[in-house]
Scaffold this motif. Structure first.
Motif, PDB file in Angstrom:
ATOM      1  N   ARG A  38       0.832  -1.209   0.000  1.00  0.00           N
ATOM      2  CA  ARG A  38       0.000   0.000   0.000  1.00  0.00           C
ATOM      3  C   ARG A  38       0.865   1.258   0.000  1.00  0.00           C
ATOM      4  NH1 ARG A  38      -3.175  -3.474   3.144  1.00  0.00           N
ATOM      5  NH2 ARG A  38      -2.167  -2.772   5.061  1.00  0.00           N
ATOM      6  N   SER A  39       1.985   1.222   0.721  1.00  0.00           N
ATOM      7  CA  SER A  39       2.876   2.399   0.731  1.00  0.00           C
ATOM      8  C   SER A  39       3.464   2.632  -0.658  1.00  0.00           C
ATOM      9  CB  SER A  39       3.982   2.249   1.783  1.00  0.00           C
ATOM     10  OG  SER A  39       4.977   1.333   1.373  1.00  0.00           O
ATOM     11  N   GLY A  61       6.072   8.199  -7.034  1.00  0.00           N
ATOM     12  CA  GLY A  61       7.262   7.825  -7.784  1.00  0.00           C
ATOM     13  C   GLY A  61       7.412   6.329  -8.002  1.00  0.00           C
ATOM     14  N   SER A  62       6.487   5.560  -7.457  1.00  0.00           N
ATOM     15  CA  SER A  62       6.559   4.106  -7.551  1.00  0.00           C
ATOM     16  C   SER A  62       5.881   3.602  -8.825  1.00  0.00           C
ATOM     17  CB  SER A  62       5.872   3.490  -6.326  1.00  0.00           C
ATOM     18  OG  SER A  62       5.737   2.101  -6.466  1.00  0.00           O
ATOM     19  N   ASP A  63       6.358   2.462  -9.320  1.00  0.00           N
ATOM     20  CA  ASP A  63       5.716   1.821 -10.466  1.00  0.00           C
ATOM     21  C   ASP A  63       4.512   0.988 -10.048  1.00  0.00           C
ATOM     22  OD1 ASP A  63       7.469   2.740 -12.544  1.00  0.00           O
ATOM     23  OD2 ASP A  63       8.989   1.389 -11.734  1.00  0.00           O
ATOM     24  N   ALA A  64       4.354   0.742  -8.751  1.00  0.00           N
ATOM     25  CA  ALA A  64       3.189  -0.007  -8.259  1.00  0.00           C
ATOM     26  C   ALA A  64       1.970   0.907  -8.336  1.00  0.00           C
ATOM     27  CB  ALA A  64       3.411  -0.480  -6.834  1.00  0.00           C
ATOM     28  N   ALA A 124      -2.072  -9.253  -4.866  1.00  0.00           N
ATOM     29  CA  ALA A 124      -1.854  -8.936  -6.277  1.00  0.00           C
ATOM     30  C   ALA A 124      -1.321  -7.509  -6.315  1.00  0.00           C
ATOM     31  CB  ALA A 124      -3.152  -9.037  -7.062  1.00  0.00           C
ATOM     32  N   VAL A 125      -0.133  -7.339  -6.853  1.00  0.00           N
ATOM     33  CA  VAL A 125       0.484  -6.014  -6.953  1.00  0.00           C
ATOM     34  C   VAL A 125       0.697  -5.731  -8.433  1.00  0.00           C
ATOM     35  CG1 VAL A 125       2.421  -4.549  -6.277  1.00  0.00           C
ATOM     36  CG2 VAL A 125       1.654  -6.382  -4.737  1.00  0.00           C
ATOM     37  N   ASP A 140      11.261  -8.328   4.207  1.00  0.00           N
ATOM     38  CA  ASP A 140      11.095  -6.940   4.608  1.00  0.00           C
ATOM     39  C   ASP A 140      11.014  -6.065   3.350  1.00  0.00           C
ATOM     40  OD1 ASP A 140      13.706  -6.792   3.662  1.00  0.00           O
ATOM     41  OD2 ASP A 140      14.597  -6.517   5.641  1.00  0.00           O
ATOM     42  N   GLU A 141      10.835  -4.771   3.547  1.00  0.00           N
ATOM     43  CA  GLU A 141      10.644  -3.889   2.394  1.00  0.00           C
ATOM     44  C   GLU A 141      11.841  -3.911   1.441  1.00  0.00           C
ATOM     45  OE1 GLU A 141       9.055   0.471   1.058  1.00  0.00           O
ATOM     46  OE2 GLU A 141       9.426   0.135   3.188  1.00  0.00           O
TER      47      GLU A 141
END
Length: 140
Positions: A15-16, A22-25, A36-37, A111-112
């Protein structure tokens, strides 16, 4: 750490990413116990990565292409060459010949930072191979 806690921790990370401009997600959803991402890509519109939290591991799977109609041997050779240099994920084929990227890590390592590396590798492998695989396997 239990599966429920792991699932919640993964969801917080995904979610973050979606909230980060700036994320591609671009989207994430929990579907029957798997995340599902959806990532925007350069060489194709999107790739959806399915993330399955387990008791001891976290699995990753991204669909790349259906079974090629032409030059199977050449397509499989390309996949094996790419697998030789892959680090966290690898190309695989299902029973119907569909091409996927798959990976797995220990749950306690999810982890992230580890997730970013895995998703970056999936993104890169799709970008590096998609057009070549389509040209080779489908003549387009």
């Amino acid at each position: 750490m239990g599966r429920t806690e792991l699932t919640e921790r993964l969801g917080a990370v995904f979610r973050s990413w979606v909230e980060d401009p700036g994320s591609d997600a671009v989207a994430t959803e929990l579907v029957e116990g798997r995340w599902a991402v959806r990532m925007a890509q350069q060489t194709r519109d999107f790739t959806t990565v399915w993330v399955e939290p387990g008791d001891r591991t976290v699995g990753f799977e991204a669909y790349v292409l259906p079974s090629p109609r032409k030059r199977l041997e050449e397509v499989y050779r390309l996949l094996l060459v790419r697998n030789h240099r892959a680090w966290r994920v690898h190309f695989a084929i299902d029973h119907g010949g569909g091409i996927y990227l798959r990976g797995r890590i220990e749950a306690e390592r999810a982890d992230e930072e580890a997730l970013q590396y895995i998703f970056a590798e999936i993104y890169e492998l799709v970008d590096l191979t998609f057009r070549t695989l389509v040209r080779t396997g489908f003549g387009r």
